[in-house]
Scaffold this motif. Structure first.
Motif, PDB file in Angstrom:
ATOM      1  N   SER A 118       0.828  -1.199   0.000  1.00 29.91           N
ATOM      2  CA  SER A 118       0.000   0.000   0.000  1.00 29.91           C
ATOM      3  C   SER A 118       0.869   1.258   0.000  1.00 29.91           C
ATOM      4  O   SER A 118       0.495   2.264  -0.589  1.00 29.91           O
ATOM      5  N   LEU A 119       2.062   1.171   0.601  1.00 33.56           N
ATOM      6  CA  LEU A 119       2.989   2.312   0.544  1.00 33.56           C
ATOM      7  C   LEU A 119       3.410   2.589  -0.895  1.00 33.56           C
ATOM      8  O   LEU A 119       3.338   3.734  -1.357  1.00 33.56           O
ATOM      9  N   SER A 120       3.838   1.544  -1.613  1.00 35.50           N
ATOM     10  CA  SER A 120       4.316   1.813  -2.968  1.00 35.50           C
ATOM     11  C   SER A 120       3.161   2.206  -3.875  1.00 35.50           C
ATOM     12  O   SER A 120       3.335   3.015  -4.782  1.00 35.50           O
ATOM     13  N   ASN A 121       1.958   1.678  -3.609  1.00 31.51           N
ATOM     14  CA  ASN A 121       0.792   2.127  -4.380  1.00 31.51           C
ATOM     15  C   ASN A 121       0.522   3.608  -4.148  1.00 31.51           C
ATOM     16  O   ASN A 121       0.291   4.369  -5.079  1.00 31.51           O
ATOM     17  N   LEU A 164      -5.373   7.405   1.384  1.00 28.08           N
ATOM     18  CA  LEU A 164      -5.103   5.976   1.529  1.00 28.08           C
ATOM     19  C   LEU A 164      -6.445   5.259   1.450  1.00 28.08           C
ATOM     20  O   LEU A 164      -7.351   5.536   2.224  1.00 28.08           O
ATOM     21  N   HIS A 165      -6.560   4.354   0.489  1.00 31.44           N
ATOM     22  CA  HIS A 165      -7.848   3.691   0.302  1.00 31.44           C
ATOM     23  C   HIS A 165      -7.840   2.312   0.925  1.00 31.44           C
ATOM     24  O   HIS A 165      -6.857   1.596   0.851  1.00 31.44           O
ATOM     25  N   TRP A 166      -8.949   1.951   1.544  1.00 30.76           N
ATOM     26  CA  TRP A 166      -9.119   0.573   2.032  1.00 30.76           C
ATOM     27  C   TRP A 166      -9.460  -0.259   0.819  1.00 30.76           C
ATOM     28  O   TRP A 166     -10.591  -0.262   0.360  1.00 30.76           O
ATOM     29  N   SER A 167      -8.433  -0.927   0.296  1.00 32.18           N
ATOM     30  CA  SER A 167      -8.652  -1.633  -0.952  1.00 32.18           C
ATOM     31  C   SER A 167      -9.110  -3.065  -0.680  1.00 32.18           C
ATOM     32  O   SER A 167      -8.459  -3.823   0.037  1.00 32.18           O
ATOM     33  N   LEU A 168     -10.239  -3.401  -1.268  1.00 36.13           N
ATOM     34  CA  LEU A 168     -10.809  -4.738  -1.089  1.00 36.13           C
ATOM     35  C   LEU A 168      -9.912  -5.819  -1.706  1.00 36.13           C
ATOM     36  O   LEU A 168      -9.676  -6.851  -1.078  1.00 36.13           O
ATOM     37  N   PRO A 169      -9.380  -5.582  -2.931  1.00 36.71           N
ATOM     38  CA  PRO A 169      -8.478  -6.601  -3.491  1.00 36.71           C
ATOM     39  C   PRO A 169      -7.256  -6.855  -2.609  1.00 36.71           C
ATOM     40  O   PRO A 169      -6.809  -7.988  -2.477  1.00 36.71           O
TER      41      PRO A 169
END
Lengths: 385, 235
Positions: free
Chosen positions: A37-40, A344-349
């Motif tokens: 998630s950091l690199s995203n 920062l998104h709570w990503s389901l995938p």
């Protein structure tokens, strides 16, 4: 009562036993989630920056035999008398469908001038737009306010021995050096910069420009769309997207990502070892219990299932907790890595990936302990018989 | 054909250079409905006999048939199925699962059977009722007395309605009053037609048995049939 309810009761009534297993997997998954998630978020941040700052589209004259260039592309000798872009045509850029996404259009005219014994490139720019676009330019002295002022690039200033306030004669016209650019380590260091109308007149290129930099601010459309639209509006010119800067930054991010994955792999491996050791000792602790199950007519496959269902449940729980902890860690680390506020998104995938990862690692690491459990000799296990 | 046929059964434990003969050419036949006691000093082979009868330990030589099934000719998983369908174990130290309630412990042999959950619960409650423990169904083993735990273990052995119950010193860790209760319970089950093989070294249990076999050094030392009719023996 079935195998699953045996597992459930075991976990429910002997909670403390599995803390290590959960902790081991949780740390591994949390690390992976944090790094991904950091690199995203950082990739999104770079894209955001690219769309907001700096030029990302370059308009150059259409030519078959020469390459006029700036910003990573070489100008084929300053003396080349190239075809130029009509300044009036630039108004058409404002008519393209995505015109509201254009942040700035910065035209410039280029030409060679003789200063003493040196030939120097002179660039005429739209002062406000140019300095707005090149946010990384810092000037020692002052920016250009008057028609007879110019700013010298760092290399030019060194070669010509220029200081702020010096007088300079270009093509019989007197200029004052109002400021000197701090070193940019780019071609900008090689330039003398003055205002566009003055240079056009000086070089006898009224109404014509050599190239145009366009900053397109577009977060929801690809830059190639903008390029195509501008090409359609200006059929006589070359329109291209500048990719280098993005690519350089992306390359750095790719390296960060690779490094992250390597770290994550090591942490996951350690997590797998923790699961293995914990499950192995749990199986040894439960030898007698497994003997009872076998004596009561549980098949080997039932024992395997018992152990694997247990580790699957714990793995899924670890995966979920690891995801939550990882996202929390990202939220704390992100401000240290970028000055911008990045959503920062709570990503389901990513959550699904975290749980899948935990499940796969947990089950793989428990497979041997489960196999070992199923192969225990029931009489050895019971000993009472 | 007798219900249990043990023919020239041998069991040798070998460790490094040592060879211990636990059973020596043992031949016993047991009819259905018998309450058989197996006695003998420690090392006589009675526990070995019980684990072979229970399908837990392969004999070195010989044959064991239960209900005409040559059980050691079965594959590993089929042997487990045989244990589940034919046998009920009552262990000396109860061997209840500590994290399961009395009712759940009783339901254990049903856990791997395809039955509706309701039916499993009904069967387990029924046998708990039979051993007089209905009120303690939701207690964990640690909350039960020794006698109560033994009853749970018996209920667990009964829940599958197995043709044969194997008991290993079921009174070994109980006081004498509780022991009598448990032996009465076994006797009642036997009167209802249940075949039971019980290993014990407690002589007080002998009056409950239809037939008592004494083992010494791995072979039959003495065989007493108190009620001769259902017992057949060919040695």
């Amino acid at each position: 009562m079935n195998l699953e309810s045996i597992v459930w009761n075991n976990l429910k009534r002997r909670k403390s036993r599995m803390v290590f297993l959960i902790a081991g997997l949780l740390i591994g998954v949390a690390t992976v989630v944090t790094l991904i998630s950091l690199s995203n978020a950082l990739t999104a941040d770079v894209q955001h920056k690219m769309e907001n700052y700096g030029a990302n589209i370059l308009i150059t004259p259409k030519s078959d035999d020469l390459s006029l260039s700036y910003g990573g592309i070489t100008l084929g000798g300053v003396s080349v008398d190239s075809r130029e872009i009509r300044q009036d045509d630039l108004k058409k850029i404002g008519t393209i469908p995505n015109s509201r996404n254009i942040a700035a259009v910065a035209p410039k005219v280029l030409g060679a001038v003789q200063v003493g014994t040196e030939r120097v490139m002179l660039m005429g720019v739209d002062i406000n737009k140019e300095f707005h676009l090149k946010k990384w330019w810092t000037i020692n002295g002052e920016t250009i306010r008057e028609a007879d002022q110019l700013v010298a690039g760092e290399a030019v200033a060194t070669v010509l021995g220029l200081k702020v306030g010096d007088q300079l004669t270009l093509l019989d016209q007197q200029f004052t050096v109002s400021g000197i650019l701090n070193k940019t380590s780019s071609q900008d260091d090689q330039l003398l910069i003055a205002s566009l109308p003055v240079v056009q007149q000086l070089l006898n290129k009224q109404g014509r420009v050599s190239l145009v930099e366009v900053a397109a601010l577009c977060s929801d459309c690809p830059v190639t769309d903008m390029v195509n639209q501008i090409s359609a509006a200006l059929p006589d010119v070359e329109v291209g997207a500048i990719q280098q800067v993005v690519k350089t930054r992306m390359h750095a991010l790719d390296q960060f990502r690779t490094f992250s994955l390597a770290i994550a792999a090591i942490v996951i491996l350690i997590g797998a070892l923790v699961v293995f050791v914990t499950m192995m000792s749990a199986v040894n602790e439960r030898t007698r219990e497994i003997g009872i199950f076998r004596a009561l007519g549980f098949r080997r496959s039932h024992i395997m299932r018992l152990i694997l269902v247990e580790s699957s449940l714990l793995s899924l729980l670890s995966g979920f907790l690891g995801f939550v902890v990882g996202m929390g860690a990202t939220r704390m680390i992100l401000p240290l890595m970028t000055e911008n506020h990045v959503a920062l998104h709570w990503s389901l995938p990513l959550a699904a990936l975290a749980m899948l990862l935990a499940l796969v690692v947990g089950c793989l690491a428990s497979f041997y302990p489960a196999l070992h459990a199923s192969r225990l000799d029931p009489t050895e296990a019971l000993r009472a018989l | 054909m007798a219900f249990i046929e043990i023919e020239k059964l041998n069991k040798t434990y070998s460790s490094d250079a040592d060879k211990v003969v636990a059973l020596r050419d043992l031949t016993i036949r047991v009819e259905e409905g018998t309450f058989l006691g197996v006695m003998g000093p420690s090392g006589s082979g009675k526990s070995t006999l019980l684990s072979i009868l229970g399908g837990l330990s392969h004999p070195t030589a010989g044959r064991l048939c239960v209900d005409d099934i040559d059980i050691y000719a079965l594959s590993g998983e089929k042997l487990a199925d045989f244990r589940r369908e034919y046998l009920g174990f009552v262990f000396q130290s109860f061997n209840l699962i500590p994290y399961l309630t009395a009712l759940e412990n009783v339901m254990l042999p049903l856990a791997v059977k395809r039955l509706p959950a309701k039916e499993k619960r009904r069967l387990a409650n029924e046998v708990l009722n039979r051993v007089g423990l209905k009120s303690r169904a939701d207690h964990l083993p640690s909350q039960l007395s020794g006698g109560e735990q033994e009853r749970v273990a018996i209920a667990r052995a009964l829940v599958n309605a197995p043709p044969l119950i194997l008991a290993d010193e079921p009174t070994g860790s109980l006081d004498s009053a509780t022991s009598l209760e448990i032996m009465d319970l076994f006797k009642n089950l036997n009167r209802e037609g249940q075949t039971i093989v019980m290993v014990t070294h407690n002589a007080e249990n002998v009056p409950y048995f239809d037939r008592t076999i004494s083992l010494r050094d791995g072979s039959v030392d003495d065989d007493t049939a108190l009620t001769p009719q259902p017992v057949a023996y060919a040695g």
